[in-house]
Every structure is written in structure tokens, then in C-alpha cells.
Design a protein around this motif. Structure first.
Motif, PDB file in Angstrom:
ATOM      1  N   GLU A   1      17.213  -0.340  55.885  1.00  0.00           N
ATOM      2  CA  GLU A   1      18.204   0.280  54.763  1.00  0.00           C
ATOM      3  C   GLU A   1      18.534  -0.997  53.841  1.00  0.00           C
ATOM      4  O   GLU A   1      18.642  -0.928  52.780  1.00  0.00           O
ATOM      5  N   GLY A   2      19.033  -1.967  54.695  1.00  0.00           N
ATOM      6  CA  GLY A   2      19.437  -3.222  54.009  1.00  0.00           C
ATOM      7  C   GLY A   2      18.346  -4.010  53.425  1.00  0.00           C
ATOM      8  O   GLY A   2      18.332  -4.289  52.057  1.00  0.00           O
ATOM      9  N   PHE A   3      16.998  -3.815  53.897  1.00  0.00           N
ATOM     10  CA  PHE A   3      15.894  -4.320  53.296  1.00  0.00           C
ATOM     11  C   PHE A   3      15.716  -3.575  51.889  1.00  0.00           C
ATOM     12  O   PHE A   3      15.459  -4.269  50.937  1.00  0.00           O
ATOM     13  N   ILE A   4      15.562  -2.312  52.018  1.00  0.00           N
ATOM     14  CA  ILE A   4      15.357  -1.447  51.026  1.00  0.00           C
ATOM     15  C   ILE A   4      16.235  -1.754  50.015  1.00  0.00           C
ATOM     16  O   ILE A   4      16.014  -2.104  48.659  1.00  0.00           O
ATOM     17  N   SER A   5      17.419  -1.760  50.321  1.00  0.00           N
ATOM     18  CA  SER A   5      18.674  -1.854  49.264  1.00  0.00           C
ATOM     19  C   SER A   5      18.440  -3.435  48.418  1.00  0.00           C
ATOM     20  O   SER A   5      18.539  -3.458  47.423  1.00  0.00           O
TER      21      SER A   5
ATOM     22  N   THR B   1      15.749  -5.301  48.214  1.00  0.00           N
ATOM     23  CA  THR B   1      14.546  -5.135  47.394  1.00  0.00           C
ATOM     24  C   THR B   1      14.751  -4.476  45.848  1.00  0.00           C
ATOM     25  O   THR B   1      14.336  -4.911  45.113  1.00  0.00           O
ATOM     26  N   ILE B   2      15.461  -3.279  46.102  1.00  0.00           N
ATOM     27  CA  ILE B   2      15.537  -2.708  44.786  1.00  0.00           C
ATOM     28  C   ILE B   2      16.734  -3.454  43.903  1.00  0.00           C
ATOM     29  O   ILE B   2      16.290  -3.717  42.745  1.00  0.00           O
TER      30      ILE B   2
ATOM     31  N   ILE C   1      15.098  -9.069  38.472  1.00  0.00           N
ATOM     32  CA  ILE C   1      13.872  -9.674  38.004  1.00  0.00           C
ATOM     33  C   ILE C   1      13.606  -8.808  36.518  1.00  0.00           C
ATOM     34  O   ILE C   1      13.300  -9.383  35.681  1.00  0.00           O
ATOM     35  N   LEU C   2      13.721  -7.326  36.485  1.00  0.00           N
ATOM     36  CA  LEU C   2      13.596  -6.748  35.418  1.00  0.00           C
ATOM     37  C   LEU C   2      14.387  -7.107  34.238  1.00  0.00           C
ATOM     38  O   LEU C   2      13.912  -7.128  33.146  1.00  0.00           O
ATOM     39  N   CYS C   3      15.434  -6.947  34.379  1.00  0.00           N
ATOM     40  CA  CYS C   3      16.656  -7.496  33.383  1.00  0.00           C
ATOM     41  C   CYS C   3      16.573  -8.618  33.143  1.00  0.00           C
ATOM     42  O   CYS C   3      16.207  -9.058  31.859  1.00  0.00           O
ATOM     43  N   LEU C   4      15.791  -9.755  33.904  1.00  0.00           N
ATOM     44  CA  LEU C   4      15.554 -11.077  33.378  1.00  0.00           C
ATOM     45  C   LEU C   4      14.446 -11.242  32.706  1.00  0.00           C
ATOM     46  O   LEU C   4      14.168 -11.699  31.493  1.00  0.00           O
ATOM     47  N   VAL C   5      13.248 -10.463  32.661  1.00  0.00           N
ATOM     48  CA  VAL C   5      12.372 -10.179  32.063  1.00  0.00           C
ATOM     49  C   VAL C   5      12.554  -9.615  30.677  1.00  0.00           C
ATOM     50  O   VAL C   5      12.141  -9.997  29.786  1.00  0.00           O
TER      51      VAL C   5
END
Length: 44
Positions: A19-23, A25-26, A32-36
């Protein structure tokens, strides 16, 4: 040899780790999307 019963193992720690890994990653993908998008808008 010990008998293994399917579904008898306690996996709460593994579930919390996943759950921590998925959180993470999201959240990383959102950053990253906001930066792009920022770079595309301001032509950086």
C-alpha cells in the motif's frame, strides 16, 4: 515435513508495504506530470 495450509500466513506487513509503495508511486507520478505540464506551459 510441516503441513502448509493455504491462507494461514499473516500478511499484514506485506499489505502495508505494498500500500505504501502504490501510494508513493501515485504521488511521484502526479508530481512528474505536474512538472511536465509546468515545463510545457512556460517553455522551460
Amino acid at each position: 515435513m510441516a503441513e502448509h495450509k493455504h491462507g494461514s500466513m499473516d500478511i499484514t506487513v506485506q499489505e502495508k508495504t505494498f500500500e505504501g509503495f502504490i501510494s508513493f508511486t501515485i504521488r511521484a507520478m502526479i508530481v512528474i506530470l505536474c512538472l511536465v505540464i509546468f515545463m510545457a506551459v512556460f517553455n522551460a
